[in-house]
Design an enzyme around this catalytic site. Sequence first.
Site, short mmCIF file in Angstrom:
data_model
loop_
_atom_site.label_atom_id
_atom_site.label_comp_id
_atom_site.label_asym_id
_atom_site.label_seq_id
_atom_site.Cartn_x
_atom_site.Cartn_y
_atom_site.Cartn_z
N SER A 158 0.84 -1.20 0.00
CA SER A 158 0.00 0.00 0.00
C SER A 158 0.88 1.26 0.00
O SER A 158 1.76 1.39 -0.84
CB SER A 158 -0.96 -0.04 1.19
OG SER A 158 -1.96 0.94 1.06
N ASP A 280 -9.03 -6.09 -5.02
CA ASP A 280 -8.72 -4.89 -4.24
C ASP A 280 -9.79 -3.83 -4.50
O ASP A 280 -9.97 -3.37 -5.63
CB ASP A 280 -7.34 -4.35 -4.65
CG ASP A 280 -6.84 -3.26 -3.71
OD1 ASP A 280 -7.68 -2.59 -3.08
OD2 ASP A 280 -5.62 -3.07 -3.63
N HIS A 308 -6.99 -5.88 -0.53
CA HIS A 308 -5.94 -4.87 -0.58
C HIS A 308 -4.65 -5.27 0.14
O HIS A 308 -3.58 -4.73 -0.17
CB HIS A 308 -6.47 -3.56 0.01
CG HIS A 308 -5.50 -2.42 -0.06
ND1 HIS A 308 -4.99 -1.95 -1.25
CD2 HIS A 308 -4.94 -1.66 0.93
CE1 HIS A 308 -4.17 -0.94 -1.01
NE2 HIS A 308 -4.11 -0.75 0.30
#
Length: 340
Positions: A158, A280, A308
Amino acid sequence: MMGALSLAYPFSRVTATKVSEAQAKPNNGFPSFLPKQVHTIKDPFARNLAMRIHRLPVSVKFSENPIMSSCVKPLMIQNKANPVVLLHGFDSSCLEWRYTFPLLEEAGFETWAFDILGWGFSDLAEKLTSCDVVSKREHFYQFWKSYIKRPMILVGPSLGSAVAIDFAVNYPEAVEKLVLIDASVYTEGTGNLATLPRLIAYAGAYVLKSVPLRLYANYLTFNDISFSTSLDWTNIGRLHCLFPWWEDATVDFMISGGYNVISQIRKVKQKTLVIWGENDRIISNKLAVQLHCELSDAIIRQIPDCGHLPHVERPASVVKFIIEFVQRETKLVNQCVSAE
């Protein structure tokens, strides 16, 4: 969730040096510096990893005294193979790696999990002059220079991918390879949040650490987890927010503008593995293809039925891809040596 993983890491364990038991395992359960709410966490993997968190002194230019910086240290130091160093995502901690960390160690990697400055469990009781991108980069570099000291396989999920790219471009000698997971690298920093008055920014930080917002974030992040699991993961994910300095560090990062690495992506020279969860709901997997195309030397792997944070949801798949990535490069090097 964990599944079985029997793949062997290509480097011999014989070349490893064991870290002393006193360093590797706290004697009295959780480290005393963790918030007391750590005792309410139910997830055994999170509890086990929390017991291994250390604080190490790191000297930086922007603080008079060394920052006692939190990380999970490896049980084994490899004398020949380069280490795997795990970053975490936005406003998170090393506990994000609770499922993947033991699998990487099982596979023979020398594995570190590092808390990015301003998040995680470092001691920021002495107020810093800044907690912006430059400070985070400097802090990580000094940690690397003091303790890791070798080129690393740097893993960023991320927003941690933006941290990894920024670091690899500025300190290429410190990074051998990159692994980017569901990378948040196409946002232009914190955007309009950077212009908020401090009072409003602090109100936003208060909402950011709230249980309802964190539960909603889990709903978006993961596929089909129970409410009890989501609640426990919420408690894990916001544990670091309970430190009294968390609001100051968060607001400072927010108004500093945050990470904007769009222009740095094409400057990455390291071989890169891009991993993405196909489901995601936070960052479209279409951006995985774009990132793969813009990086100079990258391969891409996608994980079906995954959201995610694949290293939380599908840790065995993530470790499998990392092992294959490292083995692939090792085989290519060996082939070149043999050809000569």
